[in-house]
Design an enzyme around this catalytic site. Structure first.
Site: not given
Ligand code: NAD
Ligand code: UD1
Length: 333
Positions: A125, A149, A153
């Protein structure tokens, strides 16, 4: 045709990646314990691609089951999405985050090693850039964590680096995602967080569908053109395609490499809100609220490494991301 194991393949980013893998002709097994997803997603994937991926319903923390699975799987590579991901929750229950994310990854890597599968793409991330670096964030910058969190990572990236240093027959790619939003254009899969969303676009989607009254804009007095924070929003389908490119790159890689996946372009909270208004065809109510603790004013990616090494570039613009999010939201109320 390769056999790819997708841990967390039923989740938001994982499910979109399974679609792209299957459409590219790969054989996929989803390994998930559904702690933050629903098995129904696999049927939705089948509706899109014509093939239901195989399922291994396993908790990565269950070491015996993970080893038994890999001993039989004949896996060519793993894409590792499984993990807990809510920043706020990680501050409240840090040990659960360390236990799930770190133990799960250790079990996975050791089971892969035992089975002779040494190719992995990991979901890292942009959070690993911490709160001190200037934008755009480049892969060579110092890393830092500001919450449990984020520490998971960083610690996993360290594990991968050390593993590759000890044995360069591993190919390990850490993809540092910026802000994935949107949904598959079919409207069949997308992001559906439980309860009140923490993240911006899922929150706006609930305002647009009438489940929440208004958006709270967290601060309009930042040093940015409109005073609201800037992020690098990326379409989840573009992100999913980046994983296929990363797998191809891993075929040629000896060791570890970290690569940003973003668009290289920042949008403010107000720009996202206005794009969503265009997508759903009406004005959306908002109020200016206090700043959210821990938010940084600006983050967006430097994307040169992804272009050079993965031959990948994001394609969708913000309006398309919002249209696809709205399409999914309407179809899944
Ligand atoms: P998500 O929660 O939708 O998907 C994660 C999946 O992993 C889920 O299906 C959950 O059931 C499964 N899981 C969790 N722990 C497990 C375990 N111990 N064994 C087996 N399955 C397990 O999340 P996402 O948004 O799809 O994110 C996927 C990955 O990307 C995560 O590692 C997250 O940290 C990373 N990531 C997400 C974002 C974002 O904004 N969504 C940003 C940066 C990084
Ligand atoms: C999220 C993750 C961060 C990750 C990043 C990129 C959280 C808290 N942080 O942060 O770990 O690295 O995505 O994957 O989940 N906002 C509002 N109102 C709301 C929600 C959000 O104004 O109700 C604003 C926030 O202040 C921010 C922007 O929208 O400025 C984006 O917020 P969000 O979607 O939570 O993403 P990140 O803050 O980038």
């Amino acid at each position: 045709m390769a056999h790819i194991i997708v841990t967390g393949g039923a989740g938001f980013i994982g499910s979109h990646t399974v679609v792209e893998l299957q459409q590219a002709g790969e054989t996929v097994t989803v390994l998930d314990n559904f702690c933050n997803s629903n098995p129904e997603v696999l049927g939705r994937i089948a509706e899109i691609t014509g093939t239901k991926p195989a399922l291994a319903e396993i908790d990565l923390c269950d070491r015996e089951k993970v080893f038994a699975f890999f001993a039989d799987a004949k896996a060519d590579a793993v894409i590792h999405f499984a993990g807990l991901k809510a920043v706020g929750e990680s501050c409240k229950i840090p040990l659960r985050y360390y236990s799930n994310n770190l133990t799960g990854t250790l079990n996975l890597l050791e089971a892969m090693a035992a089975a002779g599968c040494k190719k992995l793409v990991f979901s890292s991330s942009a959070t690993v850039y911490g709160d001190r670096n200037p934008v755009p964030f480049t892969e060579g910058m110092p890393t830092a964590a500001t919450n449990p969190y984020g520490w998971t990572k960083l610690m996993i990236e360290q594990m991968l680096m050390d593993t590759a240093a000890a044995d360069p027959s591993w190919s390990l790619v850490a993809l540092r995602y910026f802000n994935p939003i949107g949904a598959h254009p079919s409207g069949l899969i997308g992001e559906s967080p439980n309860g009140i969303p923490n993240n911006l676009v899922p929150y706006i989607a609930k305002v647009a569908i009438g489940e929440l009254d208004h958006l709270n804009v967290f601060g309009d007095d930042y040093d940015t053109p409109d005073g609201t924070c800037i992020r690098d929003y990326i379409h989840v389908v573009d992100l999913a395609k980046g994983h296929l490119c990363a797998l191809r790159y891993a075929d040629t890689l000896a060791g570890f490499k970290e690569v940003n996946l973003g668009t290289g372009h920042g949008s403010s909270v107000m720009e996202v809100l206005h794009a969503y208004e265009k997508a759903c065809g009406r004005e959306l109510p908002y109020v200016i609220a206090p700043r959210r603790d821990g938010d940084i004013p600006r983050m967006y990616a430097q994307t040169d490494r992804a272009k050079e090494l993965l031959h990948w570039e994001a394609e969708s613009d913000l309006l398309t991301m919002c249209r696809d999010s709205w399409n999914f939201t309407k179809k899944n109320v």
